[in-house]
Design a protein around this motif. Structure first.
Motif, PDB file in Angstrom:
ATOM      1  N   LYS A 180       0.755  -1.148  -0.108  1.00 45.60           N
ATOM      2  CA  LYS A 180       0.119   0.033  -0.015  1.00 45.60           C
ATOM      3  C   LYS A 180       0.795   1.157  -0.025  1.00 45.60           C
ATOM      4  N   GLU A 181       1.870   1.138   0.729  1.00 42.47           N
ATOM      5  CA  GLU A 181       2.829   2.442   0.992  1.00 42.47           C
ATOM      6  C   GLU A 181       3.546   2.877  -0.315  1.00 42.47           C
ATOM      7  N   VAL A 182       3.814   1.776  -1.221  1.00 41.48           N
ATOM      8  CA  VAL A 182       4.585   1.954  -2.364  1.00 41.48           C
ATOM      9  C   VAL A 182       3.521   1.989  -3.752  1.00 41.48           C
ATOM     10  N   GLY A 183       2.220   1.633  -3.518  1.00 36.94           N
ATOM     11  CA  GLY A 183       1.345   1.853  -4.516  1.00 36.94           C
ATOM     12  C   GLY A 183       1.446   0.559  -5.468  1.00 36.94           C
ATOM     13  N   ILE A 184       1.850  -0.580  -5.043  1.00 36.01           N
ATOM     14  CA  ILE A 184       1.840  -1.846  -5.964  1.00 36.01           C
ATOM     15  C   ILE A 184       0.875  -2.906  -5.578  1.00 36.01           C
ATOM     16  N   SER A 185      -0.322  -3.153  -6.292  1.00 38.01           N
ATOM     17  CA  SER A 185      -1.433  -4.014  -5.823  1.00 38.01           C
ATOM     18  C   SER A 185      -0.983  -5.479  -6.263  1.00 38.01           C
ATOM     19  N   GLN A 186      -1.679  -6.403  -5.837  1.00 38.02           N
ATOM     20  CA  GLN A 186      -1.501  -7.787  -6.068  1.00 38.02           C
ATOM     21  C   GLN A 186      -1.872  -7.849  -7.492  1.00 38.02           C
ATOM     22  N   TYR A 187      -2.699  -7.275  -8.160  1.00 31.89           N
ATOM     23  CA  TYR A 187      -2.858  -7.515  -9.861  1.00 31.89           C
ATOM     24  C   TYR A 187      -1.633  -7.197 -10.299  1.00 31.89           C
ATOM     25  N   ARG A 188      -0.977  -6.170  -9.989  1.00 28.55           N
ATOM     26  CA  ARG A 188       0.190  -5.499 -10.731  1.00 28.55           C
ATOM     27  C   ARG A 188       1.414  -6.654 -10.503  1.00 28.55           C
ATOM     28  N   LEU A 189       1.317  -7.215  -9.169  1.00 29.17           N
ATOM     29  CA  LEU A 189       2.485  -8.171  -9.220  1.00 29.17           C
ATOM     30  C   LEU A 189       2.203  -9.394 -10.229  1.00 29.17           C
ATOM     31  N   ILE A 190       1.024  -9.542 -10.192  1.00 23.82           N
ATOM     32  CA  ILE A 190       0.535 -10.978 -11.359  1.00 23.82           C
ATOM     33  C   ILE A 190       0.891 -10.518 -12.738  1.00 23.82           C
TER      34      ILE A 190
END
Length: 67
Positions: free
Chosen positions: A14-24
Motif C-alpha cells: 500500500k505504501e509504495v502503490g503496488i497491487s496484487q494485480y500488478r504483481l501478477i
C-alpha cells in the motif's frame, strides 16, 4: 506455534502503490504465490528476494517471525 507472517507485506505494498494485480501482470507472480502469502504459508527465498527488490525494502519490512 511459531511462524513467519506476512502482514507487513500488505502494508508495504500500500505504501509504495503496488497491487496484487500488478504483481501478477507486471512481475509474473502467480495467484498461488499470493495465496500462500495471504495464508502465511511457506514460500521460497527467491520469492522473498524478488518482493524486496520490487518493493525496495528489507526482509523485515515484509515478514515477521511471531512466537
Amino acid at each position: 506455534m511459531c511462524m513467519i507472517v506476512y502482514d507487513r507485506l500488505w502494508e508495504r505494498m500500500k505504501e509504495v502503490g503496488i497491487s496484487q494485480y500488478r504483481l501478477i501482470k507486471e512481475y509474473g507472480f502467480s495467484s498461488g504465490q499470493l495465496d500462500r502469502l495471504r495464508k502465511n504459508e511457506n514460500i521460497s527465498t527467491f520469492t522473498l528476494n524478488r518482493l524486496c527488490e520490487i518493493l525496495d525494502c528489507r526482509l523485515e519490512d515484509i515478514a515477521e517471525y511471531e512466537k
